[in-house]
Every structure is written in C-alpha cells, then in structure tokens.
Design a protein around this motif. Structure first.
Motif, PDB file in Angstrom:
ATOM      1  N   PRO A  57      44.885  19.661  74.027  1.00 10.62           N
ATOM      2  CA  PRO A  57      46.055  18.915  73.548  1.00 10.62           C
ATOM      3  C   PRO A  57      46.047  18.655  72.041  1.00 10.62           C
ATOM      4  O   PRO A  57      47.101  18.697  71.395  1.00 10.62           O
ATOM      5  CB  PRO A  57      46.004  17.595  74.324  1.00 10.62           C
ATOM      6  N   GLU A  58      44.845  18.440  71.472  1.00  9.49           N
ATOM      7  CA  GLU A  58      44.819  18.185  70.018  1.00  9.49           C
ATOM      8  C   GLU A  58      45.176  19.449  69.217  1.00  9.49           C
ATOM      9  O   GLU A  58      45.767  19.363  68.145  1.00  9.49           O
ATOM     10  CB  GLU A  58      43.486  17.590  69.561  1.00  9.49           C
ATOM     11  N   GLN A  59      44.827  20.626  69.802  1.00 10.01           N
ATOM     12  CA  GLN A  59      45.226  21.892  69.150  1.00 10.01           C
ATOM     13  C   GLN A  59      46.742  22.055  69.214  1.00 10.01           C
ATOM     14  O   GLN A  59      47.377  22.490  68.251  1.00 10.01           O
ATOM     15  CB  GLN A  59      44.569  23.087  69.860  1.00 10.01           C
ATOM     16  N   THR A  60      47.303  21.696  70.376  1.00 10.82           N
ATOM     17  CA  THR A  60      48.763  21.751  70.526  1.00 10.82           C
ATOM     18  C   THR A  60      49.437  20.870  69.489  1.00 10.82           C
ATOM     19  O   THR A  60      50.414  21.281  68.849  1.00 10.82           O
ATOM     20  CB  THR A  60      49.181  21.259  71.926  1.00 10.82           C
ATOM     21  N   ALA A  61      48.906  19.661  69.324  1.00 13.79           N
ATOM     22  CA  ALA A  61      49.504  18.713  68.378  1.00 13.79           C
ATOM     23  C   ALA A  61      49.532  19.312  66.974  1.00 13.79           C
ATOM     24  O   ALA A  61      50.570  19.298  66.305  1.00 13.79           O
ATOM     25  CB  ALA A  61      48.738  17.391  68.402  1.00 13.79           C
ATOM     26  N   LEU A  62      48.407  19.897  66.550  1.00  9.12           N
ATOM     27  CA  LEU A  62      48.332  20.487  65.206  1.00  9.12           C
ATOM     28  C   LEU A  62      49.265  21.692  65.075  1.00  9.12           C
ATOM     29  O   LEU A  62      49.938  21.868  64.062  1.00  9.12           O
ATOM     30  CB  LEU A  62      46.890  20.894  64.880  1.00  9.12           C
ATOM     31  N   ARG A  63      49.319  22.519  66.127  1.00  6.19           N
ATOM     32  CA  ARG A  63      50.181  23.712  66.109  1.00  6.19           C
ATOM     33  C   ARG A  63      51.656  23.315  66.075  1.00  6.19           C
ATOM     34  O   ARG A  63      52.440  23.842  65.275  1.00  6.19           O
ATOM     35  CB  ARG A  63      49.885  24.578  67.347  1.00  6.19           C
ATOM     36  N   GLU A  64      52.031  22.383  66.929  1.00  7.04           N
ATOM     37  CA  GLU A  64      53.440  21.983  66.982  1.00  7.04           C
ATOM     38  C   GLU A  64      53.869  21.303  65.682  1.00  7.04           C
ATOM     39  O   GLU A  64      55.000  21.480  65.234  1.00  7.04           O
ATOM     40  CB  GLU A  64      53.692  21.053  68.185  1.00  7.04           C
ATOM     41  N   VAL A  65      52.977  20.520  65.107  1.00  7.54           N
ATOM     42  CA  VAL A  65      53.282  19.884  63.823  1.00  7.54           C
ATOM     43  C   VAL A  65      53.549  20.957  62.778  1.00  7.54           C
ATOM     44  O   VAL A  65      54.525  20.897  62.024  1.00  7.54           O
ATOM     45  CB  VAL A  65      52.136  18.943  63.389  1.00  7.54           C
ATOM     46  N   SER A  66      52.698  21.969  62.743  1.00  6.10           N
ATOM     47  CA  SER A  66      52.862  23.043  61.780  1.00  6.10           C
ATOM     48  C   SER A  66      54.171  23.799  62.025  1.00  6.10           C
ATOM     49  O   SER A  66      54.939  24.054  61.092  1.00  6.10           O
ATOM     50  CB  SER A  66      51.651  23.977  61.869  1.00  6.10           C
ATOM     51  N   ALA A  88      51.997  17.685  73.776  1.00  6.87           N
ATOM     52  CA  ALA A  88      51.184  16.928  72.818  1.00  6.87           C
ATOM     53  C   ALA A  88      51.885  16.963  71.466  1.00  6.87           C
ATOM     54  O   ALA A  88      52.595  17.911  71.143  1.00  6.87           O
ATOM     55  CB  ALA A  88      49.776  17.522  72.717  1.00  6.87           C
ATOM     56  N   GLY A  89      51.663  15.892  70.718  1.00  2.21           N
ATOM     57  CA  GLY A  89      52.324  15.801  69.417  1.00  2.21           C
ATOM     58  C   GLY A  89      51.542  14.936  68.456  1.00  2.21           C
ATOM     59  O   GLY A  89      50.449  14.458  68.780  1.00  2.21           O
ATOM     60  N   GLY A  90      52.115  14.738  67.280  1.00  2.00           N
ATOM     61  CA  GLY A  90      51.354  14.028  66.260  1.00  2.00           C
ATOM     62  C   GLY A  90      52.159  13.059  65.422  1.00  2.00           C
ATOM     63  O   GLY A  90      53.362  13.218  65.211  1.00  2.00           O
ATOM     64  N   VAL A  91      51.441  12.025  64.983  1.00  2.00           N
ATOM     65  CA  VAL A  91      51.922  11.164  63.899  1.00  2.00           C
ATOM     66  C   VAL A  91      51.183  11.655  62.662  1.00  2.00           C
ATOM     67  O   VAL A  91      49.972  11.461  62.546  1.00  2.00           O
ATOM     68  CB  VAL A  91      51.586   9.676  64.151  1.00  2.00           C
ATOM     69  N   ALA A 145      62.589  11.777  66.032  1.00  2.00           N
ATOM     70  CA  ALA A 145      61.468  11.936  66.964  1.00  2.00           C
ATOM     71  C   ALA A 145      60.211  12.407  66.254  1.00  2.00           C
ATOM     72  O   ALA A 145      60.258  12.857  65.099  1.00  2.00           O
ATOM     73  CB  ALA A 145      61.861  12.932  68.053  1.00  2.00           C
ATOM     74  N   LEU A 146      59.109  12.308  66.957  1.00  3.06           N
ATOM     75  CA  LEU A 146      57.843  12.841  66.460  1.00  3.06           C
ATOM     76  C   LEU A 146      57.745  14.317  66.856  1.00  3.06           C
ATOM     77  O   LEU A 146      58.246  14.707  67.920  1.00  3.06           O
ATOM     78  CB  LEU A 146      56.667  12.066  67.078  1.00  3.06           C
ATOM     79  N   PRO A 147      57.094  15.139  66.033  1.00  2.00           N
ATOM     80  CA  PRO A 147      56.905  16.540  66.418  1.00  2.00           C
ATOM     81  C   PRO A 147      55.977  16.641  67.625  1.00  2.00           C
ATOM     82  O   PRO A 147      54.948  15.974  67.685  1.00  2.00           O
ATOM     83  CB  PRO A 147      56.272  17.173  65.176  1.00  2.00           C
ATOM     84  N   LYS A 148      56.350  17.475  68.584  1.00  3.83           N
ATOM     85  CA  LYS A 148      55.543  17.667  69.795  1.00  3.83           C
ATOM     86  C   LYS A 148      55.983  18.928  70.500  1.00  3.83           C
ATOM     87  O   LYS A 148      57.031  19.487  70.163  1.00  3.83           O
ATOM     88  CB  LYS A 148      55.720  16.483  70.749  1.00  3.83           C
ATOM     89  N   GLY A 149      55.208  19.355  71.487  1.00  5.40           N
ATOM     90  CA  GLY A 149      55.592  20.515  72.267  1.00  5.40           C
ATOM     91  C   GLY A 149      54.652  20.757  73.422  1.00  5.40           C
ATOM     92  O   GLY A 149      53.621  20.089  73.551  1.00  5.40           O
ATOM     93  N   ALA A 150      55.029  21.723  74.248  1.00  2.00           N
ATOM     94  CA  ALA A 150      54.275  21.998  75.475  1.00  2.00           C
ATOM     95  C   ALA A 150      52.861  22.501  75.162  1.00  2.00           C
ATOM     96  O   ALA A 150      52.661  23.289  74.231  1.00  2.00           O
ATOM     97  CB  ALA A 150      55.022  23.032  76.297  1.00  2.00           C
ATOM     98  N   VAL A 181      53.061  12.956  77.464  1.00  5.30           N
ATOM     99  CA  VAL A 181      52.883  13.489  76.103  1.00  5.30           C
ATOM    100  C   VAL A 181      51.735  12.752  75.421  1.00  5.30           C
ATOM    101  O   VAL A 181      51.756  11.524  75.303  1.00  5.30           O
ATOM    102  CB  VAL A 181      54.168  13.338  75.253  1.00  5.30           C
ATOM    103  N   SER A 182      50.706  13.501  75.005  1.00  4.58           N
ATOM    104  CA  SER A 182      49.555  12.913  74.302  1.00  4.58           C
ATOM    105  C   SER A 182      49.811  12.976  72.802  1.00  4.58           C
ATOM    106  O   SER A 182      50.103  14.045  72.266  1.00  4.58           O
ATOM    107  CB  SER A 182      48.282  13.703  74.621  1.00  4.58           C
ATOM    108  N   PHE A 183      49.692  11.832  72.163  1.00  4.95           N
ATOM    109  CA  PHE A 183      49.920  11.781  70.714  1.00  4.95           C
ATOM    110  C   PHE A 183      48.629  11.538  69.943  1.00  4.95           C
ATOM    111  O   PHE A 183      47.793  10.715  70.339  1.00  4.95           O
ATOM    112  CB  PHE A 183      50.944  10.694  70.366  1.00  4.95           C
ATOM    113  N   TYR A 184      48.514  12.234  68.825  1.00  3.96           N
ATOM    114  CA  TYR A 184      47.323  12.149  67.973  1.00  3.96           C
ATOM    115  C   TYR A 184      47.703  11.667  66.582  1.00  3.96           C
ATOM    116  O   TYR A 184      48.799  11.965  66.089  1.00  3.96           O
ATOM    117  CB  TYR A 184      46.651  13.523  67.872  1.00  3.96           C
TER     118      TYR A 184
END
Ligand code: ATP
Length: 174
Positions: free
Chosen positions: A62-71, A8-11, A50-55, A105-108
């Motif tokens: 997945p939304e927690q992953t997106a926030l964590r990986e972005v950080s 999961a990752g984020g814009v 690329a956009l930030p993302k991770g496992a 990969v789910s993007f938020y």
C-alpha cells in the motif's frame, strides 16, 4: 452483491516560506452544492477537493501504491514518513455491475521531494482537472470527504509531535 476495494493514498507535505502545505487534487467529477429547497436556480456545481489515491495493484504494498498514485496524479515525487490511517466507506457503482462496494483506503504521510505539481500525463488530465498546494491548516475545512479531513488532521498532529520534520524539508519560495 457486496464487493471490497482497497486503495492507498497520501498526504504530501511541503514547507514553503515557513508554512506547511499539502497536495490536493480536484478529481474530474462535480457534485451538487446544497441549495435551499424549492429554489428555482439550478444547483451550483462545486469541485471535489480530495487527496491523491488509487487502487492497490497486485503484488504492490500500500505504501508503494501511495507513492505511485501521488506521482501519477500530482506530478510530484515524495518520501514515505509514516502511516496515518485507514478510512472506510460504502458506495454503489454507477457503472457495470452496479455493485455495492465496501472500500478501505490506507493513507500515508509523505514528504515532498521533487517535481512540479500538476505536471501529469494527458491521460491523467482526464481524471484530475487540477492539483494545487493547500495550506495544511485549511485542509480540515477544504477537503470534500469527512474521512480525508480526519486524515489531514492526523497529519497536522504528527507534525506538531515531530517538528523536526521541517528541518529536512525543502524550503523554496514558489
Ligand atoms: P480510486 O481513486 O481509489 O482509484 P475511484 O476514483 O474509482 O477510486 P472513489 O474515489 O472511491 O473511486 O469514488 C467512488 C465513490 O465513492 C464516489 O461516489 C465518491 O464520491 C465516493 N467517495 C470517494 N471518497 C470518499 C470518502 N472518503 N468518503 C465517502 N465517499 C467517498
């Protein structure tokens, strides 16, 4: 063998001086630029954008992953706005078992809250060589992967439909 991976990752959007930007990274990996056939010159190496993302970790949404990986990958903290899209691709592992991987990969869509882009740990520096704010209108051209370019277009569309998003955004000058 075919295995599945879920990331999961984020814009991460940020408004600065009335313009929208998104956080992009250059993962520590280069790929050859297309060069004309029979060229004697070595292929030019261009950075991936690329956009930030991770496992997605066990027990993590997945939304927690997106926030964590972005950080972790960019150094900024963000707030969740909405889900944008799932992108899917296949690749072959060039390590370990050499398995074929089907990846989702789910993007938020996230809104910048605090922190400085590039303020990341020394360990993360090995994976991320650069992080910067890219004007949102450039994203559909600058991002390396077609799936991520579509995700960025989705962010732009969301913004057009929800102009009030900018009202709460930090409007700083740097
Ligand atoms: P993660 O960031 O989820 O932890 P990773 O860094 O281990 O993952 P990927 O970024 O998925 O792995 O990269 C694995 C392979 O897939 C690489 O060859 C990469 O170039 C390719 N790849 C990455 N993103 C995409 C995409 N959106 N579309 C197609 N191929 C991609």
């Amino acid at each position: 063998m075919l295995v599945r991976e879920f990331s999961a990752g984020g814009v991460v959007l940020r408004k600065m001086r009335g313009r929208w930007f998104l956080a992009v990274i250059e993962p520590h990996m280069t790929r050859p630029k297309k060069t004309p056939k029979r060229s004697n010159r070595p292929p030019k190496q261009t950075a991936l954008v690329a956009l930030p993302k991770g496992a997605i970790d066990k027990g993590e949404k997945p939304e927690q992953t997106a926030l964590r990986e972005v950080s972790e990958e960019t150094g900024v903290q963000a707030n969740l706005v909405t889900k944008l899209a799932d992108i899917k691709y296949y690749y072959v592992r060039n390590w370990g078992d050499g398995a074929r991987v089907f990846k989702i990969v789910s993007f938020y869509l996230l809104l910048y809250r605090s922190g400085r882009l590039g303020n990341i740990s020394p360990e993360m520096r090995i994976e991320v060589q650069n992080a910067y704010w890219l004007p949102l209108e450039d994203a559909s051209n600058a991002l390396s992967y077609a799936g991520e370019r579509e995700v960025a277009k989705g962010a732009l569309q969301y913004l057009k439909a929800h102009p009030e998003l900018g009202d709460h955004a930090t409007d700083t000058t740097h």
